[in-house]
Design an enzyme around this catalytic site. Structure first.
Site, PDB file in Angstrom:
ATOM      1  N   ASP A  12      29.388  28.707 -57.164  1.00  0.00           N
ATOM      2  CA  ASP A  12      28.613  29.575 -57.923  1.00  0.00           C
ATOM      3  C   ASP A  12      28.336  31.051 -57.643  1.00  0.00           C
ATOM      4  O   ASP A  12      27.526  31.378 -58.046  1.00  0.00           O
ATOM      5  CB  ASP A  12      27.899  29.355 -59.131  1.00  0.00           C
ATOM      6  CG  ASP A  12      28.047  27.560 -59.424  1.00  0.00           C
ATOM      7  OD1 ASP A  12      28.963  28.124 -60.464  1.00  0.00           O
ATOM      8  OD2 ASP A  12      26.805  27.043 -59.147  1.00  0.00           O
ATOM      9  N   ALA A  38      34.615  23.506 -62.447  1.00  0.00           N
ATOM     10  CA  ALA A  38      33.452  23.878 -62.745  1.00  0.00           C
ATOM     11  C   ALA A  38      33.752  25.373 -63.428  1.00  0.00           C
ATOM     12  O   ALA A  38      34.725  25.475 -64.204  1.00  0.00           O
ATOM     13  CB  ALA A  38      33.592  24.699 -61.263  1.00  0.00           C
ATOM     14  N   HIS A  40      34.276  29.311 -63.988  1.00  0.00           N
ATOM     15  CA  HIS A  40      34.173  30.798 -63.413  1.00  0.00           C
ATOM     16  C   HIS A  40      33.696  31.993 -64.862  1.00  0.00           C
ATOM     17  O   HIS A  40      34.438  32.017 -65.723  1.00  0.00           O
ATOM     18  CB  HIS A  40      35.484  31.233 -62.968  1.00  0.00           C
ATOM     19  CG  HIS A  40      35.725  30.933 -61.647  1.00  0.00           C
ATOM     20  ND1 HIS A  40      36.967  30.794 -60.824  1.00  0.00           N
ATOM     21  CD2 HIS A  40      35.223  29.841 -60.792  1.00  0.00           C
ATOM     22  CE1 HIS A  40      37.189  30.422 -60.182  1.00  0.00           C
ATOM     23  NE2 HIS A  40      36.047  29.030 -60.425  1.00  0.00           N
ATOM     24  N   GLY A 303      25.827  23.729 -67.615  1.00  0.00           N
ATOM     25  CA  GLY A 303      24.440  24.082 -68.609  1.00  0.00           C
ATOM     26  C   GLY A 303      22.688  23.426 -66.848  1.00  0.00           C
ATOM     27  O   GLY A 303      22.199  24.160 -68.121  1.00  0.00           O
TER      28      GLY A 303
END
Ligand code: GDP
Length: 426
Positions: A12, A38, A40, A303
């Site tokens: 992240d 994951a 982006h 989230g």
């Protein structure tokens, strides 16, 4: 020429944005590991996107995007991501999929979810995308390569064989319905047909591209501290997000990677289980979490609220080292503009000793941060600036202090989430 954009931290860091920016000067962008586990985040003229599997070069019409052999290919996730970006007006991207990439299937997700349930409070913080069972199958040589999707008989045989052991677990350990090799083979044979036009020998394609002096970008997922070997094991991912693995996971010669850009944030953030030594808590954490990134520090995939904290120079110096970083890109510098003073973690105190080299996990569990406090640049303009020298003096001092700490030059500074909010330092 090959450049790699990889994470110096826990993921992240803003790699997606950097890849989107640098794709403008590239011919090929490759994902070389990980899967749809994951996200982006990219903000450009088409809107805001959270990409999971598609390489971040898909917004550049001339760029060829490659899913390399090291990727965990969830075909349904890929197709739905493609549909959703095209529905939002992005032109159909140029995409190639390695015939040697392996396929992440439904049962990997089932096994991942069942195992996290079984582990309960001892869980590793999986995103339940099937990544650990997928890479386990690959290492056990029972995985399915994309090229094997086109032979239904072979596919059935391989799945039947692989399901013998899995069904013992499903029935007796997890108490779930058994896996059905026939139905799985039918489903993935059909999905194979849908991706067939993109499938090729991407290693050969890249070999040719290098001979033609094409500009190639390797796009890493997650960050160095989630590396299976060098990260905070066992709170790691199941593949290697290191640039060095790019040679394997993309299929390019090791000696050809000339630039490794390690991306780091101006503060620390980490999602899921693990150790974040410089973590903030309470109101201080809430304030930074709320202001971080483009819409607060919440996982692009799940989230989940990310843990946030001060910049950790111990972890980042190590991250840059194992990435073999030639230089660094620092993102989110604009976020810190609300602070009077900013701390940087420069060492860990472990059992009363000051430690500057990032330790293995059992030592990490005992680490306490040692801070240096620097003055902030409160309320001075940072967004909208395009020249490094125009940044507030204390902001430059902060960057230069960190640069010395991490022993890697910061050549790119990102001062906002949008594509054009970027400073290339001379
Ligand atoms: P990645 O997985 O490394 O691509 O990172 P993520 O997309 O998960 O997280 C990075 C977050 O920071 C996203 O919300 C980006 O939009 C945001 N971002 C990237 N660069 C900057 C920046 O310079 N400033 C701000 N405020 N947000 C940024």
């Amino acid at each position: 020429m090959i450049q790699a954009i990889v994470g110096a931290n826990w993921g992240d860091e803003g790699k997606g944005k950097l890849t989107d920016v640098l794709a403008q000067q590239s011919d090929i962008v490759i994902r070389f590991q990980g899967g749809a586990n994951a996200g982006h985040t990219i903000i450009n003229e088409h809107g805001k996107f959270a990409l999971h599997l598609l390489p971040s070069g898909i917004f550049q019409p001339g760029v060829t995007n490659i899913i390399g052999p090291g990727v965990a290919l969830d075909i349904e996730a890929l197709l739905s991501e493609l549909d959703s970006i095209m529905q939002r007006g992005v032109p159909k991207p140029r995409l190639l999929i390695s015939d040697r990439a392996q396929v992440l299937m439904d049962f990997h997700v089932l096994l991942d979810t069942a195992e996290e349930e079984r582990l309960a409070d001892r869980k590793f913080g999986s995103t339940k995308s099937g990544i650990a069972p997928f890479y386990s199958d690959k290492a056990a040589k029972v995985g399915i390569q994309v090229c094997q999707l086109f032979d239904k008989q072979l596919l059935k045989e391989r799945l039947r064989n692989s399901f013998v052991k899995k069904n013992i677990l499903m029935e007796h350990l997890y108490h779930k319905p058994k896996l059905d090799a026939e139905a799985t083979a039918e489903k993935y044979y059909a999905l194979g047909q849908r991706i067939a036009p993109w499938v090729c020998d991407t290693t050969q394609y890249l070999h040719q591209a290098l001979q033609e002096d094409k500009r190639i970008l390797l796009e890493g997922q997650l960050g160095a501290l989630r590396d299976l070997d060098h990260g905070i094991f066992p709170y790691t991912t199941s593949s290697s997000p290191l640039a060095g693995f790019g040679t394997v996971g993309a299929g390019v010669p090791a000696g050809k990677i000339s630039r490794v850009i390690a991306v780091t944030k101006a503060y620390s953030s980490s999602v899921g289980t693990g150790y974040l030594i410089s973590a903030l808590s309470g109101q201080e954490a809430e304030e930074l979490r709320k202001r971080g990134g483009d819409a607060g520090e919440y996982g692009a995939k799940t989230g989940r609220p990310r843990d946030v904290g001060w910049f950790d120079a111990v972890a980042t110096r190590y991250g840059c080292r194992v990435q073999g970083a030639t230089d660094c890109a620092m993102t989110n510098i604009d976020v810190l503009g609300y602070l009077d003073e900013i701390k940087v973690c420069v060492a860990y105190s472990i059992d009363g000793h000051e430690v500057r080299d990032f330790p293995a996990t059992p030592q990490l569990a005992k680490a306490v941060p040692v801070y240096v406090t620097l003055p902030g640049w409160k309320d001075q303009k940072v967004r909208g600036i395009t020249r490094y020298d125009d940044l507030p003096e204390n902001c430059r001092k902060y960057l230069e202090f960190i640069e010395r700490q991490i022993e890697t030059p910061i050549t790119i500074v990102s001062n906002g989430p949008r594509r054009e909010e970027i400073i290339f330092r001379e």
